[in-house]
Scaffold this motif. Sequence first.
Motif, short mmCIF file in Angstrom:
data_model
loop_
_atom_site.label_atom_id
_atom_site.label_comp_id
_atom_site.label_asym_id
_atom_site.label_seq_id
_atom_site.Cartn_x
_atom_site.Cartn_y
_atom_site.Cartn_z
N PHE A 31 -16.25 1.35 83.63
CA PHE A 31 -17.62 0.86 83.63
C PHE A 31 -18.48 1.70 82.70
O PHE A 31 -18.32 2.91 82.60
N ARG A 32 -19.43 1.02 82.06
CA ARG A 32 -20.46 1.71 81.27
C ARG A 32 -21.76 0.96 81.47
O ARG A 32 -21.79 -0.27 81.35
N ASP A 33 -22.81 1.69 81.77
CA ASP A 33 -24.11 1.07 82.03
C ASP A 33 -24.02 -0.02 83.09
O ASP A 33 -24.67 -1.05 83.00
N GLY A 34 -23.19 0.21 84.10
CA GLY A 34 -23.07 -0.73 85.21
C GLY A 34 -22.23 -1.95 84.93
O GLY A 34 -22.10 -2.81 85.79
N LEU A 35 -21.64 -2.03 83.76
CA LEU A 35 -20.83 -3.20 83.39
C LEU A 35 -19.37 -2.81 83.23
O LEU A 35 -19.05 -1.81 82.59
N MET A 36 -18.50 -3.63 83.78
CA MET A 36 -17.07 -3.38 83.64
C MET A 36 -16.62 -3.82 82.26
O MET A 36 -16.84 -4.96 81.86
N PHE A 37 -15.97 -2.89 81.53
CA PHE A 37 -15.50 -3.23 80.19
C PHE A 37 -13.99 -3.08 80.05
O PHE A 37 -13.42 -3.39 79.01
N GLY A 38 -13.34 -2.62 81.10
CA GLY A 38 -11.89 -2.48 81.04
C GLY A 38 -11.31 -2.24 82.42
O GLY A 38 -12.05 -1.99 83.38
N ARG A 99 -15.60 0.44 72.25
CA ARG A 99 -16.99 0.04 71.94
C ARG A 99 -17.10 -1.48 71.86
O ARG A 99 -18.09 -2.06 72.32
N ARG A 100 -16.11 -2.12 71.26
CA ARG A 100 -16.13 -3.59 71.19
C ARG A 100 -16.04 -4.19 72.58
O ARG A 100 -16.67 -5.21 72.88
N ALA A 101 -15.26 -3.56 73.46
CA ALA A 101 -15.16 -4.04 74.84
C ALA A 101 -16.49 -3.89 75.56
O ALA A 101 -16.91 -4.78 76.31
N CYS A 102 -17.19 -2.78 75.32
CA CYS A 102 -18.52 -2.58 75.91
C CYS A 102 -19.49 -3.64 75.39
O CYS A 102 -20.28 -4.20 76.16
N ALA A 103 -19.43 -3.92 74.11
CA ALA A 103 -20.30 -4.95 73.52
C ALA A 103 -19.99 -6.32 74.12
O ALA A 103 -20.91 -7.11 74.39
N ALA A 105 -18.82 -6.87 77.12
CA ALA A 105 -19.35 -6.86 78.49
C ALA A 105 -20.86 -7.07 78.48
O ALA A 105 -21.40 -7.81 79.31
N GLN A 106 -21.55 -6.44 77.54
CA GLN A 106 -23.01 -6.62 77.43
C GLN A 106 -23.36 -8.06 77.06
O GLN A 106 -24.28 -8.65 77.63
N ALA A 107 -22.62 -8.64 76.12
CA ALA A 107 -22.88 -10.03 75.71
C ALA A 107 -22.65 -11.00 76.86
O ALA A 107 -23.43 -11.92 77.08
N ALA A 108 -21.58 -10.77 77.61
CA ALA A 108 -21.29 -11.63 78.77
C ALA A 108 -22.39 -11.49 79.82
O ALA A 108 -22.80 -12.49 80.43
N ASP A 109 -22.89 -10.29 80.01
CA ASP A 109 -23.96 -10.08 80.97
C ASP A 109 -25.25 -10.77 80.52
O ASP A 109 -25.93 -11.41 81.33
#
Length: 123
Positions: A31-38, A99-103, A105-109
Amino acid sequence: MEHGDRALLEEMLAPLGGVAIRRMFGGLGLFRDGLMFGLVARDVLYLKVAPEETGTFAAEGGAPFSYATKDGRTTTIASYWRAPDRLSDDPDEFLAWARRACAAAQAADRAKPAGRRRAGPVG
């Protein structure tokens, strides 16, 4: 990429900042910034993937995360794909994929209705 070693994951993800690793369903959630990315399941790392990037993961031999259900069916979660094994040998490229996975996750959110979003505004 086998990453059952939590300490190794923590070390490799440290440059991202704000990463939390939590136990989930016999594996780990990233998780990063409350979002699951992996996630790590059965000692395999899966990363959140934007729909337009699934071809990149497929070209690397990846496949979407799937699991068996009680009734014997296989359920696939197409937004998480197996990360390329070679990333464990290249910390810089590993971070680029994370980083792409975090992006993703952010886009999906951001695509969710406002009341269902998990993270606050990123900026």
